[in-house]
Design a protein around this motif. Structure first.
Motif, PDB file in Angstrom:
ATOM      1  N   GLY A 196       0.804  -1.205   0.000  1.00  0.00           N
ATOM      2  CA  GLY A 196       0.000   0.000   0.000  1.00  0.00           C
ATOM      3  C   GLY A 196       0.842   1.263   0.000  1.00  0.00           C
ATOM      4  O   GLY A 196       2.069   1.209  -0.109  1.00  0.00           O
ATOM      5  N   PRO A 197       0.190   2.412   0.116  1.00  0.00           N
ATOM      6  CA  PRO A 197       0.872   3.698   0.010  1.00  0.00           C
ATOM      7  C   PRO A 197       2.011   3.851   1.017  1.00  0.00           C
ATOM      8  O   PRO A 197       1.950   3.320   2.127  1.00  0.00           O
ATOM      9  N   ALA A 198       3.031   4.594   0.581  1.00  0.00           N
ATOM     10  CA  ALA A 198       4.191   4.836   1.448  1.00  0.00           C
ATOM     11  C   ALA A 198       4.842   6.142   1.034  1.00  0.00           C
ATOM     12  O   ALA A 198       4.655   6.628  -0.085  1.00  0.00           O
ATOM     13  N   SER A 199       5.611   6.698   1.937  1.00  0.00           N
ATOM     14  CA  SER A 199       6.383   7.899   1.617  1.00  0.00           C
ATOM     15  C   SER A 199       7.638   7.489   0.857  1.00  0.00           C
ATOM     16  O   SER A 199       8.074   6.338   0.906  1.00  0.00           O
ATOM     17  N   ALA A 200       8.241   8.453   0.197  1.00  0.00           N
ATOM     18  CA  ALA A 200       9.475   8.186  -0.539  1.00  0.00           C
ATOM     19  C   ALA A 200      10.580   7.742   0.414  1.00  0.00           C
ATOM     20  O   ALA A 200      11.351   6.832   0.091  1.00  0.00           O
TER      21      ALA A 200
ATOM     22  N   GLU B 176      13.768  -0.404   0.458  1.00  0.00           N
ATOM     23  CA  GLU B 176      14.524  -0.908  -0.693  1.00  0.00           C
ATOM     24  C   GLU B 176      16.032  -0.798  -0.482  1.00  0.00           C
ATOM     25  O   GLU B 176      16.814  -1.208  -1.331  1.00  0.00           O
ATOM     26  N   ARG B 177      16.412  -0.199   0.646  1.00  0.00           N
ATOM     27  CA  ARG B 177      17.828  -0.021   0.995  1.00  0.00           C
ATOM     28  C   ARG B 177      18.603   0.760  -0.065  1.00  0.00           C
ATOM     29  O   ARG B 177      19.665   0.346  -0.521  1.00  0.00           O
ATOM     30  N   VAL B 178      18.013   1.890  -0.446  1.00  0.00           N
ATOM     31  CA  VAL B 178      18.686   2.793  -1.382  1.00  0.00           C
ATOM     32  C   VAL B 178      18.674   4.201  -0.805  1.00  0.00           C
ATOM     33  O   VAL B 178      17.910   4.510   0.112  1.00  0.00           O
ATOM     34  N   ARG B 179      19.499   5.058  -1.373  1.00  0.00           N
ATOM     35  CA  ARG B 179      19.535   6.456  -0.932  1.00  0.00           C
ATOM     36  C   ARG B 179      18.263   7.161  -1.383  1.00  0.00           C
ATOM     37  O   ARG B 179      17.684   6.815  -2.425  1.00  0.00           O
ATOM     38  N   PRO B 180      17.853   8.183  -0.636  1.00  0.00           N
ATOM     39  CA  PRO B 180      16.651   8.935  -1.035  1.00  0.00           C
ATOM     40  C   PRO B 180      16.742   9.495  -2.457  1.00  0.00           C
ATOM     41  O   PRO B 180      15.744   9.530  -3.173  1.00  0.00           O
ATOM     42  N   GLN B 181      17.951   9.909  -2.876  1.00  0.00           N
ATOM     43  CA  GLN B 181      18.116  10.453  -4.228  1.00  0.00           C
ATOM     44  C   GLN B 181      17.833   9.379  -5.283  1.00  0.00           C
ATOM     45  O   GLN B 181      17.228   9.661  -6.322  1.00  0.00           O
ATOM     46  N   SER B 182      18.274   8.151  -5.020  1.00  0.00           N
ATOM     47  CA  SER B 182      18.005   7.056  -5.957  1.00  0.00           C
ATOM     48  C   SER B 182      16.519   6.753  -6.016  1.00  0.00           C
ATOM     49  O   SER B 182      15.974   6.499  -7.093  1.00  0.00           O
ATOM     50  N   MET B 183      15.864   6.784  -4.858  1.00  0.00           N
ATOM     51  CA  MET B 183      14.422   6.528  -4.827  1.00  0.00           C
ATOM     52  C   MET B 183      13.679   7.621  -5.569  1.00  0.00           C
ATOM     53  O   MET B 183      12.718   7.340  -6.289  1.00  0.00           O
TER      54      MET B 183
ATOM     55  N   ARG C  93      -0.102  11.814  -3.422  1.00  0.00           N
ATOM     56  CA  ARG C  93      -1.128  12.637  -2.775  1.00  0.00           C
ATOM     57  C   ARG C  93      -0.588  13.069  -1.419  1.00  0.00           C
ATOM     58  O   ARG C  93       0.286  12.408  -0.860  1.00  0.00           O
ATOM     59  N   PRO C  94      -1.094  14.161  -0.896  1.00  0.00           N
ATOM     60  CA  PRO C  94      -0.609  14.618   0.407  1.00  0.00           C
ATOM     61  C   PRO C  94      -0.914  13.586   1.496  1.00  0.00           C
ATOM     62  O   PRO C  94      -1.966  12.944   1.486  1.00  0.00           O
ATOM     63  N   ASP C  95       0.002  13.447   2.420  1.00  0.00           N
ATOM     64  CA  ASP C  95      -0.183  12.570   3.576  1.00  0.00           C
ATOM     65  C   ASP C  95      -1.187  13.246   4.503  1.00  0.00           C
ATOM     66  O   ASP C  95      -0.956  14.363   4.957  1.00  0.00           O
ATOM     67  N   PRO C  96      -2.324  12.589   4.797  1.00  0.00           N
ATOM     68  CA  PRO C  96      -3.323  13.231   5.665  1.00  0.00           C
ATOM     69  C   PRO C  96      -2.792  13.504   7.069  1.00  0.00           C
ATOM     70  O   PRO C  96      -3.268  14.420   7.740  1.00  0.00           O
ATOM     71  N   GLY C  97      -1.794  12.755   7.512  1.00  0.00           N
ATOM     72  CA  GLY C  97      -1.225  12.954   8.845  1.00  0.00           C
ATOM     73  C   GLY C  97      -0.139  14.000   8.899  1.00  0.00           C
ATOM     74  O   GLY C  97       0.203  14.504   9.962  1.00  0.00           O
ATOM     75  N   ASP C  98       0.440  14.340   7.739  1.00  0.00           N
ATOM     76  CA  ASP C  98       1.536  15.299   7.679  1.00  0.00           C
ATOM     77  C   ASP C  98       1.523  15.926   6.296  1.00  0.00           C
ATOM     78  O   ASP C  98       2.033  15.339   5.339  1.00  0.00           O
ATOM     79  N   GLY C  99       0.938  17.094   6.177  1.00  0.00           N
ATOM     80  CA  GLY C  99       0.774  17.761   4.889  1.00  0.00           C
ATOM     81  C   GLY C  99       2.070  18.065   4.172  1.00  0.00           C
ATOM     82  O   GLY C  99       2.059  18.375   2.982  1.00  0.00           O
ATOM     83  N   ARG C 100       3.201  18.019   4.873  1.00  0.00           N
ATOM     84  CA  ARG C 100       4.490  18.287   4.233  1.00  0.00           C
ATOM     85  C   ARG C 100       4.976  17.095   3.420  1.00  0.00           C
ATOM     86  O   ARG C 100       5.806  17.238   2.539  1.00  0.00           O
ATOM     87  N   ARG C 101       4.451  15.906   3.724  1.00  0.00           N
ATOM     88  CA  ARG C 101       4.886  14.681   3.045  1.00  0.00           C
ATOM     89  C   ARG C 101       3.871  14.273   1.993  1.00  0.00           C
ATOM     90  O   ARG C 101       2.705  14.640   2.065  1.00  0.00           O
ATOM     91  N   GLN C 102       4.347  13.476   1.056  1.00  0.00           N
ATOM     92  CA  GLN C 102       3.458  12.884   0.068  1.00  0.00           C
ATOM     93  C   GLN C 102       3.465  11.374   0.227  1.00  0.00           C
ATOM     94  O   GLN C 102       4.490  10.781   0.577  1.00  0.00           O
ATOM     95  N   LEU C 103       2.310  10.790  -0.013  1.00  0.00           N
ATOM     96  CA  LEU C 103       2.208   9.332  -0.044  1.00  0.00           C
ATOM     97  C   LEU C 103       2.147   8.891  -1.499  1.00  0.00           C
ATOM     98  O   LEU C 103       1.443   9.495  -2.310  1.00  0.00           O
ATOM     99  N   ILE C 104       2.889   7.859  -1.791  1.00  0.00           N
ATOM    100  CA  ILE C 104       2.933   7.325  -3.144  1.00  0.00           C
ATOM    101  C   ILE C 104       2.130   6.036  -3.156  1.00  0.00           C
ATOM    102  O   ILE C 104       2.262   5.202  -2.254  1.00  0.00           O
ATOM    103  N   SER C 105       1.301   5.872  -4.171  1.00  0.00           N
ATOM    104  CA  SER C 105       0.526   4.639  -4.300  1.00  0.00           C
ATOM    105  C   SER C 105       0.511   4.218  -5.767  1.00  0.00           C
ATOM    106  O   SER C 105       0.871   4.986  -6.660  1.00  0.00           O
ATOM    107  N   VAL C 106       0.069   2.999  -5.998  1.00  0.00           N
ATOM    108  CA  VAL C 106      -0.025   2.463  -7.353  1.00  0.00           C
ATOM    109  C   VAL C 106      -1.252   3.058  -8.028  1.00  0.00           C
ATOM    110  O   VAL C 106      -2.332   3.100  -7.448  1.00  0.00           O
ATOM    111  N   SER C 107      -1.080   3.507  -9.268  1.00  0.00           N
ATOM    112  CA  SER C 107      -2.204   4.022 -10.050  1.00  0.00           C
ATOM    113  C   SER C 107      -2.970   2.854 -10.668  1.00  0.00           C
ATOM    114  O   SER C 107      -2.543   1.695 -10.571  1.00  0.00           O
TER     115      SER C 107
END
Length: 149
Positions: free
Chosen positions: A54-58, A65-72, A88-102
């Motif tokens: 399911g959705p996750a932050s970068a 995935e054990r990679v650097r944030p820049q690689s992700m 989409r914006p993270d409902p718990g923290d508007g500064r973050r985005q959640l990534i999900s499968v389209s």
């Protein structure tokens, strides 16, 4: 006082090794059965992870995935450009985005899963007798017990 170590039988050690080897080979064969449509293994891994978990932050994806944030960020940029993920914006923290499968990403994952299952069904039909397929099913039931204990 030190606990007595349980002795592991030679057959258990051999079975563990053989299961690991066979599962690895099967995973490689599954990956060979479908067209990744130009995606790299790491891009496919991230898309699969999002599909399963399911959705996750970068940052969470980078850690998983054990990679650097820049690689992700680069991986996510390609997946987004291809329309396979959405942000989409993270409902718990508007500064973050959640990534999900389209929806396109879900279709890609479903096609990949279906291609793998079709390959395996054909291979089992062509290379094994009905009795051998029943034996495979019995062995899988035993292995499944490991995942539930």
């Amino acid at each position: 006082m030190e606990e007595a170590k349980e002795i592991v039988s030679a057959s258990a050690v051999r079975a563990a090794h053989e299961v690991r080897v066979v599962v690895g080979r099967l995973r490689r064969r599954f990956r060979e059965t479908y067209d990744n449509e130009g995606l790299t293994p790491s891009q496919t891994s991230v898309l699969s992870r999002l599909g399963k978990e399911g959705p996750a932050s970068a940052s969470a994806l980078a850690a998983a995935e054990r990679v650097r944030p820049q690689s992700m960020a680069a991986t996510l940029a390609v997946l987004e450009e291809r329309g396979l993920i959405q942000r989409r914006p993270d409902p718990g923290d508007g500064r973050r985005q959640l990534i999900s499968v389209s929806e396109a990403g879900r279709a890609f994952l479903e096609d990949k899963r279906r291609a793998g299952e079709e390959w395996l069904a054909r291979a089992l039909q062509e290379h094994y007798t009905e009795e051998e397929r029943r034996t495979v099913l019995e062995a899988l039931a035993l292995l499944d017990r490991l995942t539930r204990s």
